[in-house]
Design a protein around this motif. Sequence first.
Motif, PDB file in Angstrom:
ATOM      1  N   THR A 215      -8.706  -4.654  -5.547  1.00  0.00           N
ATOM      2  CA  THR A 215      -9.316  -3.677  -4.011  1.00  0.00           C
ATOM      3  C   THR A 215     -10.702  -4.534  -3.788  1.00  0.00           C
ATOM      4  OG1 THR A 215     -11.178  -3.143  -5.999  1.00  0.00           O
ATOM      5  CG2 THR A 215      -9.116  -2.274  -5.810  1.00  0.00           C
TER       6      THR A 215
ATOM      7  N   GLY B 231      -1.141  -3.520   2.139  1.00  0.00           N
ATOM      8  CA  GLY B 231      -1.378  -3.674   0.278  1.00  0.00           C
ATOM      9  C   GLY B 231      -2.024  -5.348   0.040  1.00  0.00           C
TER      10      GLY B 231
ATOM     11  N   ALA C  51       0.121   3.955   1.602  1.00  0.00           N
ATOM     12  CA  ALA C  51       0.683   3.936   3.420  1.00  0.00           C
ATOM     13  C   ALA C  51       1.840   3.973   3.725  1.00  0.00           C
ATOM     14  CB  ALA C  51      -0.829   3.624   4.061  1.00  0.00           C
ATOM     15  N   GLU C  52       1.870   2.719   3.266  1.00  0.00           N
ATOM     16  CA  GLU C  52       3.121   1.381   4.220  1.00  0.00           C
ATOM     17  C   GLU C  52       4.192   2.015   4.004  1.00  0.00           C
ATOM     18  OE1 GLU C  52       5.061  -2.642   3.949  1.00  0.00           O
ATOM     19  OE2 GLU C  52       3.492  -2.542   2.589  1.00  0.00           O
TER      20      GLU C  52
ATOM     21  N   SER D 219       0.810  -0.985  -0.289  1.00  0.00           N
ATOM     22  CA  SER D 219       0.458   0.128   0.060  1.00  0.00           C
ATOM     23  C   SER D 219       0.291   1.452   0.574  1.00  0.00           C
ATOM     24  CB  SER D 219      -1.278   0.254   1.379  1.00  0.00           C
ATOM     25  OG  SER D 219      -0.183   0.154   1.393  1.00  0.00           O
TER      26      SER D 219
ATOM     27  N   ASP E 261      -8.227  -6.203   7.838  1.00  0.00           N
ATOM     28  CA  ASP E 261      -8.052  -4.250   8.020  1.00  0.00           C
ATOM     29  C   ASP E 261      -6.609  -4.724   8.413  1.00  0.00           C
ATOM     30  OD1 ASP E 261      -7.305  -2.243   8.175  1.00  0.00           O
ATOM     31  OD2 ASP E 261      -8.120  -1.995  10.694  1.00  0.00           O
TER      32      ASP E 261
ATOM     33  N   PRO F 271      -1.662  -2.831   6.768  1.00  0.00           N
ATOM     34  CA  PRO F 271      -1.577  -1.770   6.150  1.00  0.00           C
ATOM     35  C   PRO F 271      -0.638  -2.257   5.043  1.00  0.00           C
ATOM     36  CG  PRO F 271      -0.646  -2.586   7.890  1.00  0.00           C
ATOM     37  CD  PRO F 271      -1.761  -3.443   8.193  1.00  0.00           C
TER      38      PRO F 271
ATOM     39  N   SER G 222      -8.133  -4.034   2.859  1.00  0.00           N
ATOM     40  CA  SER G 222      -8.608  -3.301   3.275  1.00  0.00           C
ATOM     41  C   SER G 222      -8.029  -2.091   2.539  1.00  0.00           C
ATOM     42  CB  SER G 222      -8.495  -3.011   4.841  1.00  0.00           C
ATOM     43  OG  SER G 222      -7.433  -2.742   5.135  1.00  0.00           O
ATOM     44  N   SER G 223      -6.840  -2.198   2.589  1.00  0.00           N
ATOM     45  CA  SER G 223      -5.587  -1.661   1.664  1.00  0.00           C
ATOM     46  C   SER G 223      -5.082  -1.773   0.160  1.00  0.00           C
ATOM     47  CB  SER G 223      -4.105  -0.989   2.720  1.00  0.00           C
ATOM     48  OG  SER G 223      -3.964  -1.986   2.940  1.00  0.00           O
ATOM     49  N   ASP G 224      -5.858  -3.171   0.141  1.00  0.00           N
ATOM     50  CA  ASP G 224      -5.265  -3.450  -1.314  1.00  0.00           C
ATOM     51  C   ASP G 224      -5.336  -2.490  -2.551  1.00  0.00           C
ATOM     52  OD1 ASP G 224      -4.675  -5.203  -4.222  1.00  0.00           O
ATOM     53  OD2 ASP G 224      -5.521  -6.733  -3.322  1.00  0.00           O
ATOM     54  N   ARG G 225      -4.641  -1.758  -3.464  1.00  0.00           N
ATOM     55  CA  ARG G 225      -4.630  -1.027  -4.084  1.00  0.00           C
ATOM     56  C   ARG G 225      -5.028  -1.724  -5.705  1.00  0.00           C
ATOM     57  NH1 ARG G 225       0.380   3.031  -4.390  1.00  0.00           N
ATOM     58  NH2 ARG G 225       2.088   1.470  -4.283  1.00  0.00           N
TER      59      ARG G 225
END
Length: 388
Positions: free
Chosen positions: A333, A358, A246-247, A244, A354, A356, A327-330
């Motif tokens: 999705t 991805g 964010a990570e 992700s 949930d 971080p 949740s953070s899989d881009r």
Amino acid sequence: MPATPPASGAWRAGDPAGGRRFARIGDVSLERAGRLENVEMAYETWGTLSPSGDNAVLVLHALTGDSHVTGDAGPGHPTPGWWNGLIGPGRELDTDRWFVVAPNVLGGCQGSTGPSSPDPSSPEGRPYGSRFPYLTVRDQVNAELALTEVLGIDNWALVVGGSMGGMRALEWAIMAPDRVERLLVLASTAAATGDQIAWCSAQLMAIRCDANFNGGDYYDAAPGQGPHNGLGVARRIAHTTYRSEAEINLRFGRLPQQGENPLGGGGRFAVESYLDHHANKLTHRFDANSYLRLTETMNSHDVGRGRGGVAAALGRVTARSAIAAISSDRLYTPEQNAEIAAGIPDCAPLRVIDSPYGHDGFLVEVERVGEILVDLLGEPAQHALAAH
């Protein structure tokens, strides 16, 4: 040697520690055209098939995975198991009860027939290379269906897979609904999207543009002279989509790699070193042609093709199902996974893990995946009970 089931069809072989086996499954007709001749499938097993054959579990790996789901690295296994902790006595896939089978995918490079395998039409036994045909997910499932016959397994108590493995798991439940009792799909999609194909396109081009690719016929090259640079670039692109934003920002930010100066000094940022590390790991254990063919296979994925659309295809699934997203899989999705869950008649509400991490969360969050497995299989793992 190829594995052969007993005449009764009750397959009782099973090494608790795994151990790669091989089976000749004959010819595989291909969805696009033609066939692959005398196909061999590599696989590993854990546990023992019950006399009634009602305890078989099929585990399907992702793009650069293989049959080595659990266990240490060693001869024939360049990396440790990719789901260590889930399979074994007292674990979520308890091998005192379940007979777990994990095949290497058709087109791969860890024992199953793929581009680096000898081409039966070549008098010299040269590798397929550029002659290896285009495959779809349905072709791969047909090969796994043939392996199922060789193993003497009538039905799977559970078929489970994540990412590319999830594509195959979903096709299993559509192509052979009478042979799949339960289904678990993790971080996947019902059809490859334009965004996913776009990311794959850059990876395919990176390999094909490598000066050492030679159109896919590079197996005679000297050691270290194959298309490793192109494969490494492809892996860098892919791995960025696996984690992700964010990570990556939190973990690396703008930090320089220790001892290096990226600001005009020819050094790297820490995130560049991280991607270099993963690229180098892959180029030492994976074949560029397999990466190409399997990536193309993922692009082909569309359960609705020739079936009246995605909704109609999902409606064919009769297995008791669970679908889980990260949740953070881009890349795959939560919305894409929700479409699968909504379309399968007997499916629990979408589970969102949930995390971080991805897309890679389906590999990292082993405990959460285990909880979903326990719910779907209907019994707690012994080691989970002990923890409470």
